[in-house]
Design an enzyme around this catalytic site. Structure first.
Site, short mmCIF file in Angstrom:
data_model
loop_
_atom_site.label_atom_id
_atom_site.label_comp_id
_atom_site.label_asym_id
_atom_site.label_seq_id
_atom_site.Cartn_x
_atom_site.Cartn_y
_atom_site.Cartn_z
N PHE A 31 1.01 -0.70 0.31
CA PHE A 31 -0.36 -0.35 -0.12
C PHE A 31 1.05 1.43 -0.17
O PHE A 31 0.37 2.42 -0.38
CB PHE A 31 -0.54 0.02 1.13
CG PHE A 31 -2.07 1.50 1.56
CD1 PHE A 31 -2.67 1.45 0.66
CD2 PHE A 31 -1.22 2.40 3.01
CE1 PHE A 31 -3.40 2.72 0.46
CE2 PHE A 31 -1.96 2.84 2.75
CZ PHE A 31 -2.91 3.58 2.21
N HIS A 116 -5.06 -3.08 12.30
CA HIS A 116 -5.81 -1.87 11.13
C HIS A 116 -7.81 -2.37 10.41
O HIS A 116 -7.76 -1.91 9.62
CB HIS A 116 -4.85 -2.11 10.29
CG HIS A 116 -3.64 -1.74 10.84
ND1 HIS A 116 -1.99 -1.26 10.24
CD2 HIS A 116 -2.77 -0.50 11.81
CE1 HIS A 116 -0.97 -1.21 11.55
NE2 HIS A 116 -1.97 -0.73 11.92
N CYS A 124 -21.49 1.36 7.22
CA CYS A 124 -22.29 2.40 6.60
C CYS A 124 -21.68 3.34 7.91
O CYS A 124 -21.10 2.86 9.15
CB CYS A 124 -23.88 2.91 6.69
SG CYS A 124 -24.03 3.94 7.08
N CYS A 143 -26.12 4.14 2.61
CA CYS A 143 -26.84 2.93 3.00
C CYS A 143 -27.74 2.74 2.58
O CYS A 143 -28.53 4.48 2.66
CB CYS A 143 -26.17 3.05 4.74
SG CYS A 143 -27.61 2.52 5.81
N ASN A 209 12.57 -10.38 7.97
CA ASN A 209 11.91 -9.71 6.83
C ASN A 209 13.72 -8.96 6.29
O ASN A 209 14.65 -9.46 6.86
CB ASN A 209 12.09 -8.58 7.65
CG ASN A 209 11.45 -7.09 7.51
OD1 ASN A 209 9.83 -7.27 5.94
ND2 ASN A 209 11.88 -6.11 7.48
#
Length: 243
Positions: A31, A116, A124, A143, A209
């Site tokens: 992201f 997260h 909604c 909604c 990692n």
């Protein structure tokens, strides 16, 4: 690697912590990476926040519909499935994840703490009525109960982490005697507190990692030269051969 496998086999409470690297091995772009198509269409820094939801609804909806479309192109890799199998076998007691793609659940893990939030659920923003992600993906974003905006069940910038999930993650961390990090830079707060908390409480800390992390110097084992999938497959094979 043999020493790590021995730690896993004899762990009383093994906790896993996963970050973006766990998902990028499925092909899902990070992201935060600017070297991806997302940045050609949208600026996540401007749209992944509460202000965009409130003041730029159309772009917000388009952005998250695009993100959901991207996630649907990919699926869990073998490493996700190994962790799910380990949970079923009683080796893994819980998975704390920074990821919102739901791949751990898709792979079959049940005890997952999504710090997260998740794209597996939409609601909604005003009345909190639940909606199926597919409804949003197909074009519904208002909604039908109150007229509010339908949004993904993820934590936007400017929002607090879900308290119940955070508390559960802390409880699991405090019980851990082995704590393994997969694919996290360990730079995002407050999520990065969990590995350090586990280490301070006496757990063996293992970090897998590609790049160095700020907590490497505190870890008992650091692995950078293999992919997460390769590491988990190797460990799983050694565990099976030892039984």
């Amino acid at each position: 690697m043999r020493d790590v496998v021995n730690e896993i086999k004899h762990a009383n409470h093994l906790v896993i912590f996963t970050g973006a690297g766990m998902s990028t091995e499925s092909g899902l772009p990070d992201f935060r990476s600017e070297n991806r198509g997302l940045w050609e269409k949208f600026n996540p820094d401007e749209l992944a926040n509460v202000q965009a939801l409130e003041n730029n609804r159309e772009e917000f909806v388009n952005f998250y519909r695009y993100r959901l479309q991207e996630i649907k192109k990919f699926q869990p890799h073998a490493g996700h499935r190994i962790l799910a199998k380990w949970e079923e076998q009683g080796l893994v007691k819980g998975i704390i994840t920074q990821n919102v793609d739901g791949f751990h659940h898709d792979a079959g893990s049940h005890h997952v703490m999504e710090l997260h939030g998740t794209f597996r659920a939409f609601h909604c923003n005003d009345c909190h009525k639940d909606f199926d992600p597919e409804v949003f993906f197909q074009g519904k974003d208002i909604c039908d109960t109150c007229g509010g905006t339908i949004r993904p069940g993820i934590v936007l910038f400017g929002e607090m982490l879900p308290e119940n999930v955070f508390i559960k993650a802390e409880e699991e961390t405090l019980q851990a005697d082995v704590f393994i990090v997969f694919g996290s830079s360990l730079t995002v707060t407050p999520a990065n507190m969990f590995p350090m908390l586990a280490q301070e409480r006496g757990a063996k800390l293992i970090i897998v990692n590609r790049d160095p992390t700020p907590l490497d110097r505190y870890a008992d084992y650091v692995i950078r030269d293999k992919s997460i999938k390769e590491v988990l497959e190797e460990w799983d094979t050694q565990i099976k051969n030892a039984t």
